[in-house]
Design an enzyme around this catalytic site. Sequence first.
Site, PDB file in Angstrom:
ATOM      1  N   ASP A   1      -5.987 -13.398   9.560  1.00  0.00           N
ATOM      2  CA  ASP A   1      -4.535 -13.457   8.721  1.00  0.00           C
ATOM      3  C   ASP A   1      -3.368 -14.245   8.944  1.00  0.00           C
ATOM      4  OD1 ASP A   1      -5.816 -11.943   6.994  1.00  0.00           O
ATOM      5  OD2 ASP A   1      -4.896 -10.319   7.775  1.00  0.00           O
TER       6      ASP A   1
ATOM      7  N   GLU B   1     -10.768  -7.525  -4.549  1.00  0.00           N
ATOM      8  CA  GLU B   1     -10.323  -8.216  -3.218  1.00  0.00           C
ATOM      9  C   GLU B   1     -11.948  -9.024  -2.420  1.00  0.00           C
ATOM     10  OE1 GLU B   1      -6.435  -8.407  -1.099  1.00  0.00           O
ATOM     11  OE2 GLU B   1      -7.468  -8.799   0.630  1.00  0.00           O
TER      12      GLU B   1
ATOM     13  N   ASP C   1       2.473   1.490   3.166  1.00  0.00           N
ATOM     14  CA  ASP C   1       3.203   1.202   3.836  1.00  0.00           C
ATOM     15  C   ASP C   1       5.066   1.462   3.450  1.00  0.00           C
ATOM     16  OD1 ASP C   1       1.600  -0.714   4.498  1.00  0.00           O
ATOM     17  OD2 ASP C   1       1.427  -1.932   2.436  1.00  0.00           O
TER      18      ASP C   1
ATOM     19  N   ASP D   1      -0.746 -12.578   2.471  1.00  0.00           N
ATOM     20  CA  ASP D   1      -1.262 -11.612   3.931  1.00  0.00           C
ATOM     21  C   ASP D   1      -1.841 -12.290   4.654  1.00  0.00           C
ATOM     22  OD1 ASP D   1      -2.854  -8.898   4.608  1.00  0.00           O
ATOM     23  OD2 ASP D   1      -4.357  -8.708   2.547  1.00  0.00           O
TER      24      ASP D   1
ATOM     25  N   HIS E   1       0.876  -1.167   0.283  1.00  0.00           N
ATOM     26  CA  HIS E   1       0.022   0.199   0.001  1.00  0.00           C
ATOM     27  C   HIS E   1       1.208   1.405   0.156  1.00  0.00           C
ATOM     28  CE1 HIS E   1      -2.298  -3.142   2.667  1.00  0.00           C
ATOM     29  NE2 HIS E   1      -3.460  -2.470   2.000  1.00  0.00           N
TER      30      HIS E   1
HETATM   31  C1  XLS Z   1      -7.727  -6.793   4.509  1.00  0.00           C
HETATM   32  C2  XLS Z   1      -7.124  -6.791   3.047  1.00  0.00           C
HETATM   33  C3  XLS Z   1      -5.985  -5.975   2.805  1.00  0.00           C
HETATM   34  C4  XLS Z   1      -5.680  -6.642   1.575  1.00  0.00           C
HETATM   35  C5  XLS Z   1      -5.359  -5.046   0.557  1.00  0.00           C
HETATM   36  O1  XLS Z   1      -8.437  -7.418   4.643  1.00  0.00           O
HETATM   37  O2  XLS Z   1      -6.943  -7.776   3.247  1.00  0.00           O
HETATM   38  O3  XLS Z   1      -5.044  -6.437   3.649  1.00  0.00           O
HETATM   39  O4  XLS Z   1      -4.556  -7.312   0.645  1.00  0.00           O
HETATM   40  O5  XLS Z   1      -5.591  -3.844   0.868  1.00  0.00           O
HETATM   41 NI    NI Z   2      -5.891  -9.152   1.385  1.00  0.00          NI
HETATM   42 NI    NI Z   3      -7.571  -9.938   4.907  1.00  0.00          NI
END
Ligand code: XLS
Ligand code: NI
Ligand code: NI
Length: 438
Positions: free
Chosen positions: A309, A232, A104, A338, A101
């Site tokens: 995650d 996503e 980041d 991720d 991002h």
């Molecule tokens: C959050 C998302 C984020 C995306 C990118 O839940 O997975 O990390 O992958 O913004």
């Molecule tokens: Ni993600």
């Molecule tokens: Ni996520």
Amino acid sequence: MKEYFETIPQIRYEGPETKNPLAFRFYDPEQEVMGKPMREHLPFAMAWWHNLGAAGTDMFGRDTADKSFGARPGSMEHARAKVDAGFEFMQKLGIRYFCFHDVDLVPEADTIGEMNRRLDEISDYILEKMQGTGIRCLWGTANLFSNPRFVNGAGSTNSADVYCFAAAQIKKALDLTVKLGGRGYVFWGGREGYESLLNTDVKFEQENIAALMRMAADYGRSIGFEGDFYIEPKPKEPMKHQYDFDAATAIGFLRQYRLDRDFKLNIEANHATLAGHTFQHELRISAINGMLGSIDANQGDLLLGWDTDEFPFNVYEATMCMYEVLKAGGLTGGFNFDAKTRRPSYTHEDMFHAYILGMDTFALGLRKAAELIEDGRIDAFVKERYESFCTGIGAKIRSGSATLEELAEHARKLGAPELPGSGGQEYLQGIVNSILFK
Ligand code: XLS
Ligand code: NI
Ligand code: NI
């Protein structure tokens, strides 16, 4: 050049028998699986935010990990140290991609002008580091959810000024993605949703999101970006209800607003389970619609209701994922971890254990999925299951030339049809287990 992970050697493949914790057991980059080396099947990516940024803070406690890399957090020196540490990390693991991002990469500035200046500086440095390494960007994105201005979303915000701020960030993140050779560009609609319908015009918000995506795609093409844009999907967290609920919803949205030529999906395992689906379901729905672009390779915890995650270790899930990916003919994107280490796993060594675990899990999944396909029994079963559509009235239905009257007449003559063939689920699950555990 300073070494950040001094105790960590180059990680190599040593095979399943090794007791060396800093070696791959299943990921052997050059080994061929179904005619292609593993490294090509599995374009792994490092997630800048979790790996170089997240230090363990949760709702109840502060950082446990030290991710300062010898510099003062919040400084440009720290941003550069993260680049150095990140490249050393990727090189030691043989990872060829990273995802980021905007926020980041550098500490967030108060103005767009200063933020962009910082981003130019750091991306020049990243570009320099990339030279001769073969490492490049998998995808970039703009963080349109952390800053308080995005309290009501970015594309879905009620403020036209905030909408323009989002546009400015997307424009810059696209510039950076192109500069760093990115294969894709992601939209994760973190706050593109609502808390209450009492104050929300859903149609209005969705039209605005679509318009922002359209402008982004047009701009991207105008600067020579040839990769895919991705949505996503995620159903909730942080918002109670997010518009990109799941793959099917996102596909419907993309088609509704004619974005499906530029966009595909980035499917995240943990988001799938939050939506009440399996990871495999989301991959299949994307694939059959020609929308399977990239994967956020992580794992959730079914006992917890949020996006934990975790690094993927579930080989059954990874096998079914790779089964879908192989059947779909591979990804144009890749496998972005991720994922973050658990809060008590706070050492630098844990970062390596986590990536080794994730890479090995998907490598094993790839090997097992290839075996399942080469074994052929599952395919044969599915083929036979639909056999009644291969001849006679079934074939006519498939060809699109049958009428409802004709089918009714067929049924009348039959009296009552026989039961359709057995689903054979337990038989098939047994095959999967016999291949997984042989
Ligand atoms: C959050 C998302 C984020 C995306 C990118 O839940 O997975 O990390 O992958 O913004
Ligand atoms: Ni993600
Ligand atoms: Ni996520």
